[in-house]
Design a protein around this motif. Structure first.
Motif, PDB file in Angstrom:
ATOM      1  N   PHE A 138       0.891  -0.897  -0.111  1.00 37.52           N
ATOM      2  CA  PHE A 138       0.269  -0.011  -0.183  1.00 37.52           C
ATOM      3  C   PHE A 138       1.070   1.565   0.417  1.00 37.52           C
ATOM      4  N   GLU A 139       1.873   1.441   0.743  1.00 35.45           N
ATOM      5  CA  GLU A 139       3.020   2.437   0.849  1.00 35.45           C
ATOM      6  C   GLU A 139       3.305   2.551  -0.680  1.00 35.45           C
ATOM      7  N   LEU A 140       3.856   1.100  -1.070  1.00 27.44           N
ATOM      8  CA  LEU A 140       4.702   2.038  -2.228  1.00 27.44           C
ATOM      9  C   LEU A 140       3.127   2.749  -3.032  1.00 27.44           C
ATOM     10  N   ARG A 141       2.032   2.295  -2.955  1.00 32.53           N
ATOM     11  CA  ARG A 141       1.652   2.774  -4.063  1.00 32.53           C
ATOM     12  C   ARG A 141       0.474   4.288  -4.014  1.00 32.53           C
ATOM     13  N   LEU A 142       0.949   4.124  -2.176  1.00 30.49           N
ATOM     14  CA  LEU A 142       0.603   5.392  -2.035  1.00 30.49           C
ATOM     15  C   LEU A 142       1.359   6.998  -2.430  1.00 30.49           C
ATOM     16  N   ASN A 143       3.084   6.262  -2.626  1.00 22.98           N
ATOM     17  CA  ASN A 143       3.656   6.817  -2.717  1.00 22.98           C
ATOM     18  C   ASN A 143       3.284   7.601  -4.709  1.00 22.98           C
ATOM     19  N   ILE A 149      -0.424  13.262  -8.727  1.00 26.28           N
ATOM     20  CA  ILE A 149      -1.651  13.897  -8.218  1.00 26.28           C
ATOM     21  C   ILE A 149      -0.691  15.083  -9.133  1.00 26.28           C
ATOM     22  N   LYS A 150       1.133  15.324  -8.977  1.00 22.06           N
ATOM     23  CA  LYS A 150       0.991  16.601  -8.899  1.00 22.06           C
ATOM     24  C   LYS A 150       1.408  16.456 -11.324  1.00 22.06           C
ATOM     25  N   TYR A 216      -0.130   7.189   7.216  1.00 21.40           N
ATOM     26  CA  TYR A 216      -0.910   6.946   6.559  1.00 21.40           C
ATOM     27  C   TYR A 216      -2.030   7.671   5.799  1.00 21.40           C
ATOM     28  N   GLN A 217      -3.520   7.704   6.784  1.00 23.07           N
ATOM     29  CA  GLN A 217      -4.084   8.518   7.025  1.00 23.07           C
ATOM     30  C   GLN A 217      -3.826   9.574   7.293  1.00 23.07           C
ATOM     31  N   GLN A 218      -2.571  10.345   7.243  1.00 28.13           N
ATOM     32  CA  GLN A 218      -2.712  11.414   7.822  1.00 28.13           C
ATOM     33  C   GLN A 218      -2.151  12.052   6.407  1.00 28.13           C
ATOM     34  N   GLU A 219      -1.302  11.392   5.393  1.00 32.26           N
ATOM     35  CA  GLU A 219      -0.974  11.991   4.132  1.00 32.26           C
ATOM     36  C   GLU A 219      -1.857  11.920   3.692  1.00 32.26           C
ATOM     37  N   ILE A 220      -2.729  10.575   2.959  1.00 35.06           N
ATOM     38  CA  ILE A 220      -4.413  10.788   2.556  1.00 35.06           C
ATOM     39  C   ILE A 220      -5.514  11.963   2.932  1.00 35.06           C
ATOM     40  N   ASP A 221      -4.993  12.080   3.915  1.00 39.81           N
ATOM     41  CA  ASP A 221      -5.924  13.704   4.769  1.00 39.81           C
ATOM     42  C   ASP A 221      -5.662  14.601   4.331  1.00 39.81           C
ATOM     43  N   ALA A 222      -4.186  15.215   3.484  1.00 44.19           N
ATOM     44  CA  ALA A 222      -3.826  15.848   3.667  1.00 44.19           C
ATOM     45  C   ALA A 222      -4.022  16.338   2.285  1.00 44.19           C
ATOM     46  N   LEU A 223      -3.487  14.853   1.293  1.00 46.26           N
ATOM     47  CA  LEU A 223      -4.433  14.968  -0.197  1.00 46.26           C
ATOM     48  C   LEU A 223      -5.320  14.793  -0.101  1.00 46.26           C
ATOM     49  N   LYS A 308       2.266  23.596 -17.639  1.00 50.80           N
ATOM     50  CA  LYS A 308       1.558  21.912 -17.609  1.00 50.80           C
ATOM     51  C   LYS A 308       3.240  21.972 -15.431  1.00 50.80           C
ATOM     52  N   HIS A 309       3.111  21.194 -15.265  1.00 48.40           N
ATOM     53  CA  HIS A 309       3.428  20.682 -13.620  1.00 48.40           C
ATOM     54  C   HIS A 309       3.223  22.133 -12.569  1.00 48.40           C
ATOM     55  N   SER A 310       1.565  22.100 -12.957  1.00 44.64           N
ATOM     56  CA  SER A 310       1.537  23.417 -11.842  1.00 44.64           C
ATOM     57  C   SER A 310       0.737  23.328 -11.150  1.00 44.64           C
ATOM     58  N   PHE A 311      -0.145  23.359 -10.131  1.00 46.21           N
ATOM     59  CA  PHE A 311      -1.390  23.238  -9.421  1.00 46.21           C
ATOM     60  C   PHE A 311      -2.274  24.060  -9.332  1.00 46.21           C
ATOM     61  N   PHE A 312      -2.039  25.678  -9.104  1.00 44.73           N
ATOM     62  CA  PHE A 312      -2.492  26.902  -9.304  1.00 44.73           C
ATOM     63  C   PHE A 312      -2.239  27.655 -11.049  1.00 44.73           C
TER      64      PHE A 312
END
Length: 313
Positions: A138-143, A149-150, A216-223, A308-312
């Motif tokens: 799961f950690e590999l998939r989350l990484n 996402i970027k 990991y939950q904190q990471e996902i919540d941050a995402l 490209k590669h910009s969020f905003f």
């Protein structure tokens, strides 16, 4: 069919739920024991009961889901347990569902134990080891998700984030009853547990797993929070763009509506350069409105192209 794992000090009885008569031979005829036996046939969820009424027969019993398909609710495996100092019983625990290395390591480690309490803690510890191996995947998939996402943030990424969030909740759901067993064992057997190295190792493993899941939950919540901010910003930018464009086209619409009227007498109809005059009037009023909006700071950077590669931007 009864299967026995035995050392010089304690025994482990592995049984199947279709052999209730054999199970009854190994437990006292008390209210708690009978209640546990009666629940074997119809129980499909986690539960735990402790008995401290008789100091000579302290025991812990219950059921636990030890495997769960993260995509299908009803695809899970549950086993029942009954624990005393001298023996413990497991019902419907399928070794075939666990990796062979897990089973072999567990049996080898049990050879160095002196009580059934240690043996059961080793069993729980090996179950958690199996969880940790899957959590590493799961950690590999989350990484990978953190970088995807970027690169290409879209609705598919948001879907993957929430799938990961659901998977974390499933892991936490599997660990909650294990944590309850840990507390229940301490409630029944008390300070005696602190002298067993197997118990200490399993407790540390439980602590490590819960810590990982929390992080990991904190990471996902941050995402998720990140996606909310990006979506909110982009939604606001779209609304700002539409509002500005609508405002800028207001002079064209107003003048067009005025000169589109079908009155018989309209002075502008006789002007030699009326067409050019109307274009100039529309252009000037539009520019005046544009610079007014810009001066007020309402234009921002909404008319800039995406990068490209910009969020905003």
């Amino acid at each position: 069919m009864k299967k026995i794992y035995s050392t010089s000090n304690w025994k482990w009885f592995r049984m199947e739920s279709d052999n209730i008569s054999e199970i009854k031979k190994f437990v006292d005829n008390t209210q708690f024991c009978n209640h546990w036996i009666n629940r074997i046939d119809n129980n499909e969820s986690n539960y735990l009961e402790v008995s401290t009424c008789n100091p000579e027969y302290l025991h812990l019993s219950g059921s636990i889901i030890y495997l769960q398909n993260s995509k299908v609710q009803n695809e899970n495996d549950l086993f029942h347990f009954f624990i005393t100092k001298d023996y413990f019983i497991t019902v419907d625990l399928q070794f075939s569902k666990l990796p062979e290395t897990i089973v072999s390591d567990m049996l080898m480690e049990m050879e160095h134990t002196s009580t059934a309490i240690e043996g059961f803690f080793i069993l729980v510890g090996e179950m958690i080891k199996n969880y940790l191996a899957k959590i590493d995947d799961f950690e590999l998939r989350l990484n990978q998700l953190l970088w995807d996402i970027k690169e290409k943030n879209n609705i598919e990424i948001l879907e993957r984030i929430h799938h990961a969030r659901h998977e974390i909740l499933i892991w936490k759901n599997l660990m909650i009853p294990i944590k309850e067993i840990q507390i229940g064992m301490d409630e029944v057997f008390g300070e005696e547990l602190t002298s067993f190295i197997a118990c200490k190792r399993t407790n540390k493993r439980i602590e490590r797993t819960l810590h990982l899941l929390k992080e990991y939950q904190q990471e996902i919540d941050a995402l998720v929070d990140f996606e909310v901010v990006v979506s909110s910003h982009r939604g606001n930018e779209i609304m700002k763009t539409l509002t500005v464009l609508t405002t800028l086209f207001t002079p064209i619409a107003a003048w067009g509506a005025l000169w589109g009227m079908n009155f018989k007498f309209m002075p502008e109809l006789d002007l030699k350069f009326g067409y050019i005059y109307s274009i100039i009037v529309i252009a000037v009023t539009t520019l005046i409105l544009y610079f007014y909006l810009k001066m007020k700071g309402w234009m921002g950077d909404i008319l800039k192209s995406s990068k490209k590669h910009s969020f905003f931007k």
